[in-house]
Design a protein around this motif. Sequence first.
Motif, PDB file in Angstrom:
ATOM      1  N   GLU A   1       0.826  -1.207   0.000  1.00 18.23           N
ATOM      2  CA  GLU A   1       0.000   0.000   0.000  1.00 18.23           C
ATOM      3  C   GLU A   1       0.859   1.255   0.000  1.00 18.23           C
ATOM      4  O   GLU A   1       0.525   2.252  -0.636  1.00 18.23           O
ATOM      5  CB  GLU A   1      -0.951   0.007   1.200  1.00 18.23           C
ATOM      6  N   GLU A   2       1.972   1.195   0.716  1.00 17.79           N
ATOM      7  CA  GLU A   2       2.876   2.350   0.753  1.00 17.79           C
ATOM      8  C   GLU A   2       3.480   2.608  -0.635  1.00 17.79           C
ATOM      9  O   GLU A   2       3.588   3.758  -1.074  1.00 17.79           O
ATOM     10  CB  GLU A   2       3.987   2.074   1.767  1.00 17.79           C
ATOM     11  N   ILE A   3       3.842   1.558  -1.335  1.00 18.45           N
ATOM     12  CA  ILE A   3       4.399   1.688  -2.683  1.00 18.45           C
ATOM     13  C   ILE A   3       3.350   2.253  -3.628  1.00 18.45           C
ATOM     14  O   ILE A   3       3.616   3.191  -4.382  1.00 18.45           O
ATOM     15  CB  ILE A   3       4.902   0.324  -3.200  1.00 18.45           C
ATOM     16  N   ILE A   4       2.149   1.713  -3.563  1.00 22.35           N
ATOM     17  CA  ILE A   4       1.059   2.186  -4.429  1.00 22.35           C
ATOM     18  C   ILE A   4       0.730   3.638  -4.085  1.00 22.35           C
ATOM     19  O   ILE A   4       0.490   4.453  -4.984  1.00 22.35           O
ATOM     20  CB  ILE A   4      -0.189   1.296  -4.267  1.00 22.35           C
ATOM     21  N   GLY A   5       0.750   3.973  -2.812  1.00 19.59           N
ATOM     22  CA  GLY A   5       0.492   5.354  -2.399  1.00 19.59           C
ATOM     23  C   GLY A   5       1.501   6.315  -2.985  1.00 19.59           C
ATOM     24  O   GLY A   5       1.149   7.400  -3.459  1.00 19.59           O
TER      25      GLY A   5
ATOM     26  N   ALA B   1       0.866   9.327  -5.660  1.00 25.69           N
ATOM     27  CA  ALA B   1       1.324  10.696  -5.375  1.00 25.69           C
ATOM     28  C   ALA B   1       2.175  11.223  -6.528  1.00 25.69           C
ATOM     29  O   ALA B   1       2.033  12.390  -6.933  1.00 25.69           O
ATOM     30  CB  ALA B   1       2.109  10.724  -4.063  1.00 25.69           C
ATOM     31  N   LEU B   2       3.044  10.369  -7.074  1.00 27.89           N
ATOM     32  CA  LEU B   2       3.876  10.797  -8.205  1.00 27.89           C
ATOM     33  C   LEU B   2       3.029  11.070  -9.439  1.00 27.89           C
ATOM     34  O   LEU B   2       3.286  12.030 -10.175  1.00 27.89           O
ATOM     35  CB  LEU B   2       4.934   9.736  -8.511  1.00 27.89           C
ATOM     36  N   LEU B   3       2.024  10.256  -9.671  1.00 30.73           N
ATOM     37  CA  LEU B   3       1.131  10.468 -10.813  1.00 30.73           C
ATOM     38  C   LEU B   3       0.371  11.779 -10.660  1.00 30.73           C
ATOM     39  O   LEU B   3       0.246  12.555 -11.608  1.00 30.73           O
ATOM     40  CB  LEU B   3       0.155   9.292 -10.951  1.00 30.73           C
ATOM     41  N   ARG B   4      -0.108  12.041  -9.455  1.00 32.35           N
ATOM     42  CA  ARG B   4      -0.805  13.314  -9.207  1.00 32.35           C
ATOM     43  C   ARG B   4       0.114  14.493  -9.459  1.00 32.35           C
ATOM     44  O   ARG B   4      -0.290  15.499 -10.061  1.00 32.35           O
ATOM     45  CB  ARG B   4      -1.330  13.356  -7.769  1.00 32.35           C
ATOM     46  N   GLU B   5       1.356  14.414  -8.969  1.00 31.00           N
ATOM     47  CA  GLU B   5       2.319  15.503  -9.160  1.00 31.00           C
ATOM     48  C   GLU B   5       2.619  15.695 -10.641  1.00 31.00           C
ATOM     49  O   GLU B   5       2.700  16.816 -11.119  1.00 31.00           O
ATOM     50  CB  GLU B   5       3.606  15.216  -8.385  1.00 31.00           C
ATOM     51  N   ARG B   6       2.774  14.610 -11.361  1.00 33.75           N
ATOM     52  CA  ARG B   6       3.027  14.701 -12.800  1.00 33.75           C
ATOM     53  C   ARG B   6       1.870  15.389 -13.511  1.00 33.75           C
ATOM     54  O   ARG B   6       2.068  16.268 -14.344  1.00 33.75           O
ATOM     55  CB  ARG B   6       3.250  13.306 -13.362  1.00 33.75           C
ATOM     56  N   LYS B   7       0.651  15.006 -13.173  1.00 33.47           N
ATOM     57  CA  LYS B   7      -0.523  15.629 -13.796  1.00 33.47           C
ATOM     58  C   LYS B   7      -0.598  17.113 -13.439  1.00 33.47           C
ATOM     59  O   LYS B   7      -0.942  17.932 -14.276  1.00 33.47           O
ATOM     60  CB  LYS B   7      -1.788  14.897 -13.383  1.00 33.47           C
ATOM     61  N   ARG B   8      -0.255  17.466 -12.200  1.00 36.17           N
ATOM     62  CA  ARG B   8      -0.249  18.872 -11.786  1.00 36.17           C
ATOM     63  C   ARG B   8       0.773  19.657 -12.599  1.00 36.17           C
ATOM     64  O   ARG B   8       0.508  20.765 -13.073  1.00 36.17           O
ATOM     65  CB  ARG B   8       0.053  18.987 -10.292  1.00 36.17           C
ATOM     66  N   GLN B   9       1.969  19.084 -12.778  1.00 29.11           N
ATOM     67  CA  GLN B   9       3.013  19.760 -13.542  1.00 29.11           C
ATOM     68  C   GLN B   9       2.604  19.937 -14.997  1.00 29.11           C
ATOM     69  O   GLN B   9       2.866  20.986 -15.596  1.00 29.11           O
ATOM     70  CB  GLN B   9       4.323  18.979 -13.452  1.00 29.11           C
ATOM     71  N   ILE B  10       1.978  18.929 -15.568  1.00 26.13           N
ATOM     72  CA  ILE B  10       1.526  19.029 -16.959  1.00 26.13           C
ATOM     73  C   ILE B  10       0.487  20.134 -17.094  1.00 26.13           C
ATOM     74  O   ILE B  10       0.535  20.937 -18.033  1.00 26.13           O
ATOM     75  CB  ILE B  10       0.980  17.669 -17.458  1.00 26.13           C
ATOM     76  N   GLU B  11      -0.447  20.202 -16.159  1.00 27.55           N
ATOM     77  CA  GLU B  11      -1.468  21.249 -16.209  1.00 27.55           C
ATOM     78  C   GLU B  11      -0.829  22.630 -16.064  1.00 27.55           C
ATOM     79  O   GLU B  11      -1.198  23.576 -16.763  1.00 27.55           O
ATOM     80  CB  GLU B  11      -2.517  21.028 -15.118  1.00 27.55           C
ATOM     81  N   GLU B  12       0.155  22.738 -15.174  1.00 32.72           N
ATOM     82  CA  GLU B  12       0.863  24.013 -14.994  1.00 32.72           C
ATOM     83  C   GLU B  12       1.570  24.417 -16.288  1.00 32.72           C
ATOM     84  O   GLU B  12       1.532  25.580 -16.690  1.00 32.72           O
ATOM     85  CB  GLU B  12       1.877  23.860 -13.854  1.00 32.72           C
ATOM     86  N   LEU B  13       2.213  23.463 -16.950  1.00 33.10           N
ATOM     87  CA  LEU B  13       2.876  23.768 -18.219  1.00 33.10           C
ATOM     88  C   LEU B  13       1.872  24.188 -19.286  1.00 33.10           C
ATOM     89  O   LEU B  13       2.133  25.119 -20.055  1.00 33.10           O
ATOM     90  CB  LEU B  13       3.671  22.547 -18.705  1.00 33.10           C
TER      91      LEU B  13
END
Length: 84
Positions: A26-30, A34-46
């Motif tokens: 669960e910790e690995i999946i979490g 979190a990394l996927l969310r951050e990536r999507k946030r960065q893409i939206e910011e770009l």
Amino acid sequence: MNIVLKPEYEEFIQAQMQSGKYGSVEEIIGEAIALLRERKRQIEELREKIAVGTTQIAKGQVTDGELVFARLQEKIDRIEQSEV
């Protein structure tokens, strides 16, 4: 929720568990989520920055690239001179 993973994903998760860095699957999946969310946030910011830049270009609000690089070089030169 039950998830069926490809064998290579299971192997990767097992290797991460054996490394001792993670205490549970669960910790690995979490962390992966979190990394996927951050990536999507960065893409939206770009995308937002690109939209702003496109609007500025359309309005003629641009600076010549050579001028920008010349200014940067001047700053570098000043920094190098102040270090001597």
